[in-house]
Design a protein around this motif. Structure first.
Motif, PDB file in Angstrom:
ATOM      1  N   GLY A  50      40.238  44.560  44.638  1.00 15.94           N
ATOM      2  CA  GLY A  50      39.945  44.484  46.030  1.00 15.94           C
ATOM      3  C   GLY A  50      38.628  44.938  46.473  1.00 15.94           C
ATOM      4  N   LEU A  51      38.537  46.376  45.786  1.00 16.24           N
ATOM      5  CA  LEU A  51      37.250  46.729  45.950  1.00 16.24           C
ATOM      6  C   LEU A  51      36.045  46.294  45.156  1.00 16.24           C
ATOM      7  CD1 LEU A  51      38.421  50.589  45.605  1.00 16.24           C
ATOM      8  CD2 LEU A  51      37.509  49.450  47.732  1.00 16.24           C
ATOM      9  N   ILE A  52      36.273  45.924  43.962  1.00 17.59           N
ATOM     10  CA  ILE A  52      35.150  45.253  43.264  1.00 17.59           C
ATOM     11  C   ILE A  52      34.887  43.745  43.914  1.00 17.59           C
ATOM     12  CG2 ILE A  52      34.924  44.264  41.145  1.00 17.59           C
ATOM     13  CD1 ILE A  52      36.509  46.174  39.831  1.00 17.59           C
ATOM     14  N   GLY A  53      35.815  42.881  44.408  1.00 20.73           N
ATOM     15  CA  GLY A  53      35.411  42.066  45.099  1.00 20.73           C
ATOM     16  C   GLY A  53      34.652  42.118  46.332  1.00 20.73           C
ATOM     17  N   ALA A  54      35.079  43.263  47.124  1.00 20.55           N
ATOM     18  CA  ALA A  54      34.287  43.437  48.154  1.00 20.55           C
ATOM     19  C   ALA A  54      32.826  43.766  47.987  1.00 20.55           C
ATOM     20  CB  ALA A  54      34.908  44.575  48.925  1.00 20.55           C
ATOM     21  N   GLY A  55      32.761  44.557  46.933  1.00 20.70           N
ATOM     22  CA  GLY A  55      31.371  45.137  46.534  1.00 20.70           C
ATOM     23  C   GLY A  55      30.456  43.742  46.005  1.00 20.70           C
ATOM     24  N   VAL A  56      31.076  43.024  45.268  1.00 21.51           N
ATOM     25  CA  VAL A  56      30.478  41.990  44.670  1.00 21.51           C
ATOM     26  C   VAL A  56      30.065  40.933  45.682  1.00 21.51           C
ATOM     27  CG1 VAL A  56      30.628  39.515  43.117  1.00 21.51           C
ATOM     28  CG2 VAL A  56      31.452  42.065  42.227  1.00 21.51           C
ATOM     29  N   ARG A 135      44.643  41.294  45.807  1.00 20.25           N
ATOM     30  CA  ARG A 135      44.663  41.002  44.514  1.00 20.25           C
ATOM     31  C   ARG A 135      44.016  39.705  44.158  1.00 20.25           C
ATOM     32  NH1 ARG A 135      47.057  42.298  39.067  1.00 20.25           N
ATOM     33  NH2 ARG A 135      46.984  40.475  37.822  1.00 20.25           N
ATOM     34  N   PHE A 136      42.661  39.562  44.332  1.00 13.98           N
ATOM     35  CA  PHE A 136      41.908  38.370  43.930  1.00 13.98           C
ATOM     36  C   PHE A 136      40.884  38.689  43.105  1.00 13.98           C
ATOM     37  CE2 PHE A 136      43.998  37.647  48.016  1.00 13.98           C
ATOM     38  CZ  PHE A 136      44.997  36.346  48.007  1.00 13.98           C
ATOM     39  N   HIS A 137      40.359  37.655  42.106  1.00 16.46           N
ATOM     40  CA  HIS A 137      39.434  37.763  41.155  1.00 16.46           C
ATOM     41  C   HIS A 137      38.203  37.708  42.160  1.00 16.46           C
ATOM     42  CE1 HIS A 137      36.613  37.115  38.036  1.00 16.46           C
ATOM     43  NE2 HIS A 137      37.466  37.512  37.234  1.00 16.46           N
ATOM     44  N   PRO A 138      36.938  38.383  41.763  1.00 18.44           N
ATOM     45  CA  PRO A 138      35.864  38.575  42.496  1.00 18.44           C
ATOM     46  C   PRO A 138      35.178  37.094  42.474  1.00 18.44           C
ATOM     47  CG  PRO A 138      35.855  40.351  40.991  1.00 18.44           C
ATOM     48  CD  PRO A 138      36.972  39.664  40.740  1.00 18.44           C
ATOM     49  N   LEU A 139      35.415  36.317  41.550  1.00 24.14           N
ATOM     50  CA  LEU A 139      34.815  34.894  41.600  1.00 24.14           C
ATOM     51  C   LEU A 139      35.793  33.987  42.578  1.00 24.14           C
ATOM     52  CD1 LEU A 139      34.230  33.923  38.082  1.00 24.14           C
ATOM     53  CD2 LEU A 139      32.471  34.284  39.699  1.00 24.14           C
ATOM     54  N   GLU A 140      36.940  34.180  42.845  1.00 23.58           N
ATOM     55  CA  GLU A 140      37.740  33.541  44.006  1.00 23.58           C
ATOM     56  C   GLU A 140      37.470  33.912  45.176  1.00 23.58           C
ATOM     57  OE1 GLU A 140      42.168  32.618  45.490  1.00 23.58           O
ATOM     58  OE2 GLU A 140      42.019  33.697  43.639  1.00 23.58           O
ATOM     59  N   SER A 144      35.753  31.498  47.914  1.00 21.54           N
ATOM     60  CA  SER A 144      36.380  31.189  49.341  1.00 21.54           C
ATOM     61  C   SER A 144      35.374  31.548  50.584  1.00 21.54           C
ATOM     62  CB  SER A 144      37.390  32.359  49.439  1.00 21.54           C
ATOM     63  OG  SER A 144      38.095  32.290  50.413  1.00 21.54           O
ATOM     64  N   MET A 145      34.384  32.503  50.195  1.00 20.28           N
ATOM     65  CA  MET A 145      33.495  32.904  51.303  1.00 20.28           C
ATOM     66  C   MET A 145      32.453  31.697  51.209  1.00 20.28           C
ATOM     67  SD  MET A 145      32.360  34.720  53.733  1.00 20.28           S
ATOM     68  CE  MET A 145      33.326  35.883  53.630  1.00 20.28           C
ATOM     69  N   GLY A 146      32.062  31.017  50.556  1.00 15.96           N
ATOM     70  CA  GLY A 146      31.168  29.960  50.274  1.00 15.96           C
ATOM     71  C   GLY A 146      31.848  28.687  51.129  1.00 15.96           C
ATOM     72  N   ILE A 147      32.824  28.480  51.054  1.00 19.68           N
ATOM     73  CA  ILE A 147      33.598  27.385  51.704  1.00 19.68           C
ATOM     74  C   ILE A 147      33.860  27.910  53.020  1.00 19.68           C
ATOM     75  CG2 ILE A 147      35.962  26.263  51.861  1.00 19.68           C
ATOM     76  CD1 ILE A 147      36.507  26.470  48.785  1.00 19.68           C
ATOM     77  N   LYS A 148      34.234  29.158  53.650  1.00 16.56           N
ATOM     78  CA  LYS A 148      34.227  29.359  54.829  1.00 16.56           C
ATOM     79  C   LYS A 148      32.661  29.354  55.502  1.00 16.56           C
ATOM     80  CE  LYS A 148      36.572  33.225  53.881  1.00 16.56           C
ATOM     81  NZ  LYS A 148      37.349  34.662  53.695  1.00 16.56           N
ATOM     82  N   MET A 149      31.886  29.823  54.680  1.00 20.15           N
ATOM     83  CA  MET A 149      30.403  29.857  55.267  1.00 20.15           C
ATOM     84  C   MET A 149      30.048  28.274  55.689  1.00 20.15           C
ATOM     85  SD  MET A 149      28.574  32.675  52.850  1.00 20.15           S
ATOM     86  CE  MET A 149      26.999  32.451  53.419  1.00 20.15           C
ATOM     87  N   ALA A 150      30.334  27.402  54.772  1.00 25.32           N
ATOM     88  CA  ALA A 150      30.242  25.956  55.066  1.00 25.32           C
ATOM     89  C   ALA A 150      30.897  25.556  56.440  1.00 25.32           C
ATOM     90  CB  ALA A 150      30.386  25.153  54.079  1.00 25.32           C
TER      91      ALA A 150
END
Length: 280
Positions: A50-56, A135-140, A144-150
């Motif tokens: 979670g922390l790595i994903g937020a940072g990335v 618990r989500f991979h940073p790529l996911e 997901s953020m790209g889809i939400k932004m669109a």
């Protein structure tokens, strides 16, 4: 109040996230649904992911969905701005549309071989508790953020609606993944409206027909509407097996394993699991 939330978004979101996570960890410790002993390693990995994903995400996509909403507001683009929709209506419809989007995205991540490779890191957890909700991979997280932004750009969603949606989505994910024991009557009442821990736990079953059900994160409406709802696991919540048969514990408990898994191993188009009889 809306202006205050928008101006203090990072602090607001962090406080909400930390508060909900701490509360659910405390509650599931006091009132566990399933036995939860010896879970320190996997919980640490889940928190680290979670922390790595937020940072990335902050480094790779500094604009985020809120930034897109601000740009839409300033420049007047997006459906609600073009239609001149009243703020209250745009606010409510944005929350509903974004929640439906997350449901559809979740279905897609199960159906697409490429997206499943990153989403399976989440499903490989052999126990489900509040930390599984982050618990989500940073790529996911990036996809997901790209889809939400669109979607936010297309809708012209109000800024505060986007912030509130993100807060509610994070809170709902932590809540419905928690190992919290709710009374049967309470669960039955709540799941008429929102996804409960017992409802979502079915989605983490090793049986294919069960983990292809209950895709919703916040509202239970979408699973009922699109006929992907399943009331309970066939083996019961205490005896049910959780995780993926291809990736047995303790391997998924490791942080390195979780980060590299999308790039190795099985390439099946759909989740490899025990085939189960029965319908949703």
């Amino acid at each position: 109040m809306p202006d205050f939330i928008a101006q203090h978004e990072p602090a607001f979101r962090l406080a909400a996230f930390a508060g909900v996570l701490a509360l659910m960890v405390a509650l599931e410790t006091l009132f566990p649904r399933r036995e939860a002993k010896g879970q320190a390693h996997r919980r640490a990995t889940n928190l680290a992911l979670g922390l790595i994903g937020a940072g990335v995400m902050r480094l790779a996509v500094p604009l985020l969905a809120t930034g897109v909403a601000l740009a839409a507001e300033r420049h007047g683009f997006g459906l609600f701005h073009w239609l001149g929709a009243p703020y209250a209506l745009a606010f409510l419809l944005s929350l509903l549309a974004l929640d439906l989007l997350v449901y559809g995205q979740h279905v897609l991540f199960h159906k697409s071989g490429l997206f499943w490779r990153i989403h399976r890191v989440h499903h490989a957890d052999a126990h489900v508790d509040a930390t599984t909700g982050i618990r989500f991979h940073p790529l996911e997280i990036l996809v997901s953020m790209g889809i939400k932004m669109a979607a936010v750009a297309a809708l012209g969603a109000p800024v505060v609606a986007v912030i509130l949606f993100e807060v509610l989505l994070n809170a709902a994910a932590i809540f419905n993944h928690s190992n919290l024991r709710l009374g049967e009557r309470t669960d039955r009442l709540l799941r008429r409206f929102i996804v409960t821990p017992d409802m979502h736990r079915v989605h983490h079953s090793v049986y294919s027909d069960e983990h292809h059900s209950n895709f919703g994160f916040s509202l239970s409406l979408w699973d009922r509407l699109f006929r992907t709802y399943r009331a309970a696991p066939r083996d019961g919540h205490i005896a049910m097996r959780i995780g993926l048969v291809d990736y047995a514990a303790p391997a998924p408990n490791g942080l390195f394993w979780s980060l590299v898994n999308p790039f190795i191993g099985h390439s099946a188009k759909t989740p490899t699991s025990i085939k189960g009889a029965g319908s949703m």
